[in-house]
Design an enzyme around this catalytic site. Structure first.
Site, mmCIF file in Angstrom:
data_model
loop_
_atom_site.group_PDB
_atom_site.id
_atom_site.type_symbol
_atom_site.label_atom_id
_atom_site.label_comp_id
_atom_site.label_asym_id
_atom_site.label_seq_id
_atom_site.Cartn_x
_atom_site.Cartn_y
_atom_site.Cartn_z
ATOM 1 N N GLY A 3 89.911 -44.042 29.792
ATOM 2 C CA GLY A 3 90.124 -43.307 28.560
ATOM 3 C C GLY A 3 90.517 -44.256 27.436
ATOM 4 O O GLY A 3 90.584 -45.479 27.608
ATOM 5 N N ARG A 5 92.720 -46.406 25.056
ATOM 6 C CA ARG A 5 93.966 -47.165 25.275
ATOM 7 C C ARG A 5 94.425 -47.107 26.733
ATOM 8 O O ARG A 5 95.611 -46.995 27.009
ATOM 9 C CB ARG A 5 95.107 -46.644 24.396
ATOM 10 C CG ARG A 5 94.862 -46.621 22.910
ATOM 11 C CD ARG A 5 94.962 -47.978 22.309
ATOM 12 N NE ARG A 5 93.611 -48.447 22.049
ATOM 13 C CZ ARG A 5 93.306 -49.690 21.754
ATOM 14 N NH1 ARG A 5 94.228 -50.613 21.682
ATOM 15 N NH2 ARG A 5 92.065 -50.047 21.545
ATOM 16 N N ALA A 27 80.712 -58.052 21.230
ATOM 17 C CA ALA A 27 81.470 -57.035 20.491
ATOM 18 C C ALA A 27 80.509 -56.054 19.837
ATOM 19 O O ALA A 27 79.564 -56.466 19.174
ATOM 20 C CB ALA A 27 82.334 -57.702 19.432
ATOM 21 N N THR A 28 80.757 -54.775 20.018
ATOM 22 C CA THR A 28 79.852 -53.756 19.469
ATOM 23 C C THR A 28 80.390 -53.109 18.197
ATOM 24 O O THR A 28 79.673 -52.378 17.530
ATOM 25 C CB THR A 28 79.625 -52.643 20.507
ATOM 26 O OG1 THR A 28 80.911 -52.120 20.860
ATOM 27 C CG2 THR A 28 78.934 -53.163 21.741
ATOM 28 N N HIS A 43 92.241 -58.106 19.537
ATOM 29 C CA HIS A 43 91.392 -58.500 20.663
ATOM 30 C C HIS A 43 91.173 -60.014 20.677
ATOM 31 O O HIS A 43 91.284 -60.651 21.710
ATOM 32 C CB HIS A 43 90.033 -57.798 20.560
ATOM 33 C CG HIS A 43 90.015 -56.441 21.180
ATOM 34 N ND1 HIS A 43 88.905 -55.922 21.807
ATOM 35 C CD2 HIS A 43 90.976 -55.499 21.294
ATOM 36 C CE1 HIS A 43 89.180 -54.706 22.252
ATOM 37 N NE2 HIS A 43 90.424 -54.422 21.947
#
Lengths: 169, 169, 169
Positions: A3, A5, A27-28, A43
């Site tokens: 889910g 976090r 990375a998207t 990140h």
């Protein structure tokens, strides 16, 4: 999978850190607002300098084609990519097929991060409902093609398929 | 049990296909829109001709009473049935009690498909909140009365209770 | 941990009932409406008279500090507490840090109930999105500090970390 976090990205990154190989982060996210920007910077700080970063909001297939034999990648994440695809092309069938083919022919190893989005109340918004359905199907296709599938809840892994490296056979 | 498009229906059908018994599909959907119609047709194509189909948007109890000793049924799904019941009768207590009694006296075997709907943010709509609560309680009652409970995520089963046929004791 | 109406509170209470120790129930709900009031009364009836009840909609830290060496408590639940904290203070960082410190120095044992809220579609409401993110991080911190973490689905437990009392080592 996990889910929001749930610690799934951190889990994926630790898994890849445990390999002694060149590391790539695919990375998207499109950096569209400040909330997203601060997440991405968090990140980057977490991953450190050993990683190569590729931004692929839509064309993950090419990013996978570029991976070398020894390379290990984190693809983070399917959910944002599918959302980008739906907004950009209106439909997802062709893009998803292209991705699945790239995954099959990919020479490196890929740890893919994805959300479980189907365990709430049915959304009233038809687009959200369609997204939820297509995402569920995409997760099924990925899970069928992967050797290892892990559900992360509150940072804790639950192996749904395969075995984590280092665990007893 | 599983989220939307988690592969739970397909899993239930494969489980029933593995039995050498007469097979019944108890469908709870009312065919109210084209989205739903195409889903149901996809379901029919997947199951093939060996199955008997019973449409029971409200009266699952009678459908269960009609099952013979050897018969194995898929009930798909509790979530839509509970929603139909709430819309038709305004409350669910009596209908749920009737269903639980029918399940107890049922002579055949029933594989029930149900959604997990309580793992998102609390819905703002009070009816959705009530539905979520009643559905959670219904899932608990079913899980308590079943010998086997499986959570399906991305098409992959996780046994919560009992054991899948063919797995080691 | 578990979804709405997953049976997680009942599971936590049964776990604590199995100990031969003084029992405390730390309730986080503010009794603001009749729906909530009837839930709380249902909770009280279920627990019986052996329990001490402490109402702590915001200051769980003090409630934990008051626990004696032998005491076992149910904290029900993190989700409502975090929501109370966000509404009362606008931010949660300080309150969460205070809680984590109280948990570390707590002399009794605490069984904490928490919701998984991140497995639905991304909420459109920015506050709900922020709550979902902060809740996910809080669940990760709690899970990291606990010896036992159990995911409850339809009343059925799945151990994510540690072992239930009485299970084989």
């Amino acid at each position: 999978m996990g889910g929001a976090r749930s610690g799934k990205s951190e889990f994926a990154e630790r898994l890849v850190e445990s390999f002694d190989s060149p590391k790539t982060f695919i990375a998207t996210s499109e950096i569209s607002d400040s909330e997203m920007r601060s997440r991405i910077e968090e990140h980057r700080r977490r991953r450190g300098m050993e990683w190569r970063t590729v931004e692929a909001p839509l064309d993950i297939a090419s990013a996978l084609d570029d991976l070398g034999d020894e390379e290990v990648a984190v693809l983070d994440c399917l959910t944002i990519w599918l959302s980008n695809l739906m907004l950009s092309e209106g439909e997802t069938r062709e893009g998803v097929d292209r991705l699945m083919l790239a995954l099959e022919r990919c020479r490196g190893s890929v740890v893919t991060v994805s959300n479980e989005v189907g365990q709430g109340i049915v959304p009233e918004n038809p687009l959200a409902r369609r997204f939820r359905d297509e995402h569920g199907r995409l997760n099924q296709r990925f899970a069928a093609s992967c050797g290892l599938v892990v559900l992360v809840t509150a940072g804790l892994p639950l192996v749904l398929k395969g075995a984590l490296p280092g665990s007893p056979a």
